[in-house]
Design a protein around this motif. Sequence first.
Motif, PDB file in Angstrom:
ATOM      1  N   LYS A 213     -10.176  -0.128  20.454  1.00  0.00           N
ATOM      2  CA  LYS A 213      -9.991  -0.203  19.004  1.00  0.00           C
ATOM      3  C   LYS A 213      -9.164   0.974  18.493  1.00  0.00           C
ATOM      4  CE  LYS A 213     -10.952  -2.038  14.997  1.00  0.00           C
ATOM      5  NZ  LYS A 213     -10.430  -3.298  14.565  1.00  0.00           N
ATOM      6  N   SER A 214      -9.401   2.172  19.030  1.00  0.00           N
ATOM      7  CA  SER A 214      -8.615   3.331  18.581  1.00  0.00           C
ATOM      8  C   SER A 214      -7.156   3.198  19.011  1.00  0.00           C
ATOM      9  CB  SER A 214      -9.219   4.632  19.100  1.00  0.00           C
ATOM     10  OG  SER A 214      -9.136   4.707  20.494  1.00  0.00           O
ATOM     11  N   ARG A 215      -6.909   2.629  20.191  1.00  0.00           N
ATOM     12  CA  ARG A 215      -5.518   2.375  20.603  1.00  0.00           C
ATOM     13  C   ARG A 215      -4.852   1.385  19.658  1.00  0.00           C
ATOM     14  NH1 ARG A 215      -6.549   0.714  26.147  1.00  0.00           N
ATOM     15  NH2 ARG A 215      -7.635   2.506  26.944  1.00  0.00           N
ATOM     16  N   GLU A 216      -5.585   0.362  19.263  1.00  0.00           N
ATOM     17  CA  GLU A 216      -5.050  -0.639  18.340  1.00  0.00           C
ATOM     18  C   GLU A 216      -4.749  -0.009  16.977  1.00  0.00           C
ATOM     19  OE1 GLU A 216      -6.340  -5.011  16.615  1.00  0.00           O
ATOM     20  OE2 GLU A 216      -7.866  -3.679  17.438  1.00  0.00           O
ATOM     21  N   ILE A 217      -5.635   0.841  16.497  1.00  0.00           N
ATOM     22  CA  ILE A 217      -5.436   1.512  15.205  1.00  0.00           C
ATOM     23  C   ILE A 217      -4.225   2.426  15.273  1.00  0.00           C
ATOM     24  CG2 ILE A 217      -6.447   3.185  13.608  1.00  0.00           C
ATOM     25  CD1 ILE A 217      -9.200   1.960  14.418  1.00  0.00           C
ATOM     26  N   ASN A 218      -4.107   3.195  16.354  1.00  0.00           N
ATOM     27  CA  ASN A 218      -2.953   4.087  16.513  1.00  0.00           C
ATOM     28  C   ASN A 218      -1.647   3.311  16.596  1.00  0.00           C
ATOM     29  OD1 ASN A 218      -4.118   6.668  16.434  1.00  0.00           O
ATOM     30  ND2 ASN A 218      -4.831   6.460  18.532  1.00  0.00           N
ATOM     31  N   ALA A 219      -1.655   2.187  17.318  1.00  0.00           N
ATOM     32  CA  ALA A 219      -0.439   1.375  17.429  1.00  0.00           C
ATOM     33  C   ALA A 219      -0.039   0.807  16.069  1.00  0.00           C
ATOM     34  CB  ALA A 219      -0.654   0.254  18.431  1.00  0.00           C
ATOM     35  N   ALA A 220      -1.021   0.362  15.302  1.00  0.00           N
ATOM     36  CA  ALA A 220      -0.726  -0.186  13.977  1.00  0.00           C
ATOM     37  C   ALA A 220      -0.184   0.896  13.055  1.00  0.00           C
ATOM     38  CB  ALA A 220      -1.987  -0.810  13.379  1.00  0.00           C
ATOM     39  N   TYR A 221      -0.786   2.068  13.084  1.00  0.00           N
ATOM     40  CA  TYR A 221      -0.335   3.170  12.231  1.00  0.00           C
ATOM     41  C   TYR A 221       1.094   3.590  12.611  1.00  0.00           C
ATOM     42  CZ  TYR A 221      -0.321   7.663   9.818  1.00  0.00           C
ATOM     43  OH  TYR A 221      -0.004   8.716   9.006  1.00  0.00           O
TER      44      TYR A 221
ATOM     45  N   ALA B 289       0.837  -1.204   0.000  1.00  0.00           N
ATOM     46  CA  ALA B 289       0.000   0.000   0.000  1.00  0.00           C
ATOM     47  C   ALA B 289       0.871   1.253   0.000  1.00  0.00           C
ATOM     48  CB  ALA B 289      -0.910   0.006   1.221  1.00  0.00           C
ATOM     49  N   SER B 290       0.385   2.266  -0.680  1.00  0.00           N
ATOM     50  CA  SER B 290       1.126   3.532  -0.729  1.00  0.00           C
ATOM     51  C   SER B 290       0.892   4.325   0.556  1.00  0.00           C
ATOM     52  CB  SER B 290       0.676   4.357  -1.936  1.00  0.00           C
ATOM     53  OG  SER B 290      -0.654   4.782  -1.751  1.00  0.00           O
ATOM     54  N   ALA B 291       1.680   5.364   0.731  1.00  0.00           N
ATOM     55  CA  ALA B 291       1.548   6.200   1.918  1.00  0.00           C
ATOM     56  C   ALA B 291       0.181   6.879   1.966  1.00  0.00           C
ATOM     57  CB  ALA B 291       2.662   7.245   1.953  1.00  0.00           C
ATOM     58  N   ASP B 292      -0.335   7.270   0.814  1.00  0.00           N
ATOM     59  CA  ASP B 292      -1.664   7.898   0.770  1.00  0.00           C
ATOM     60  C   ASP B 292      -2.760   6.912   1.168  1.00  0.00           C
ATOM     61  OD1 ASP B 292      -0.634  10.328  -0.024  1.00  0.00           O
ATOM     62  OD2 ASP B 292      -0.865   9.889  -2.174  1.00  0.00           O
ATOM     63  N   GLU B 293      -2.647   5.679   0.712  1.00  0.00           N
ATOM     64  CA  GLU B 293      -3.635   4.669   1.081  1.00  0.00           C
ATOM     65  C   GLU B 293      -3.602   4.382   2.579  1.00  0.00           C
ATOM     66  OE1 GLU B 293      -3.835   1.989  -2.989  1.00  0.00           O
ATOM     67  OE2 GLU B 293      -2.343   1.502  -1.458  1.00  0.00           O
ATOM     68  N   ILE B 294      -2.397   4.364   3.136  1.00  0.00           N
ATOM     69  CA  ILE B 294      -2.260   4.131   4.581  1.00  0.00           C
ATOM     70  C   ILE B 294      -2.890   5.279   5.350  1.00  0.00           C
ATOM     71  CG2 ILE B 294      -0.598   3.953   6.472  1.00  0.00           C
ATOM     72  CD1 ILE B 294       1.255   2.497   4.462  1.00  0.00           C
ATOM     73  N   ASP B 295      -2.607   6.503   4.945  1.00  0.00           N
ATOM     74  CA  ASP B 295      -3.188   7.658   5.627  1.00  0.00           C
ATOM     75  C   ASP B 295      -4.714   7.665   5.517  1.00  0.00           C
ATOM     76  OD1 ASP B 295      -0.729   8.560   6.450  1.00  0.00           O
ATOM     77  OD2 ASP B 295      -0.480   9.944   4.739  1.00  0.00           O
ATOM     78  N   ARG B 296      -5.239   7.358   4.335  1.00  0.00           N
ATOM     79  CA  ARG B 296      -6.689   7.328   4.141  1.00  0.00           C
ATOM     80  C   ARG B 296      -7.354   6.264   5.015  1.00  0.00           C
ATOM     81  NH1 ARG B 296      -7.055   6.181  -1.365  1.00  0.00           N
ATOM     82  NH2 ARG B 296      -5.319   7.523  -1.881  1.00  0.00           N
ATOM     83  N   ALA B 297      -6.753   5.078   5.036  1.00  0.00           N
ATOM     84  CA  ALA B 297      -7.311   3.991   5.851  1.00  0.00           C
ATOM     85  C   ALA B 297      -7.255   4.346   7.336  1.00  0.00           C
ATOM     86  CB  ALA B 297      -6.543   2.698   5.594  1.00  0.00           C
TER      87      ALA B 297
END
Length: 129
Positions: free
Chosen positions: A110-118, A75-83
């Motif tokens: 869930k938001s902690r998990e998303i932030n950790a993954a990002y 995935a590109s950086a833009d796709e990662i940011d959008r997701a």
Amino acid sequence: MRRWYGQFFGFIAGWLLLRHPVGGFIGLLIGYLFDHDAFSSPRRHRPSARRAQPPPHEDDQTDWAYQVLGLTEQASADEIDRAYRKLISQYHPDRLVGAAPELQALAERKSREINAAYDRIQTLRKKKK
């Protein structure tokens, strides 16, 4: 605080419905079970033990991070940011201010998990450069 009113009202209702002292005893037993949450679901009172933690190996962590965002490693950086923006706007705890406490806790996890993954994806991409 322990409840008592289930036993009291159960006794009265059982006595009046069956018009016999045995009915009061049956109502008392049902009220006792009500007061001690015998009729409620066990999941309701037990906090979830399932935590979203990344696996110990680095390769597994990258897979985990991309899976949380629903992307592949290509995935590109833009796709990662959008997701990331899409998911964090969906699960941000501030959006569920008036919701039930269980939903707020779930959104926070869930938001902690998303932030950790990002963060994990961002650090991996910086290392590759």
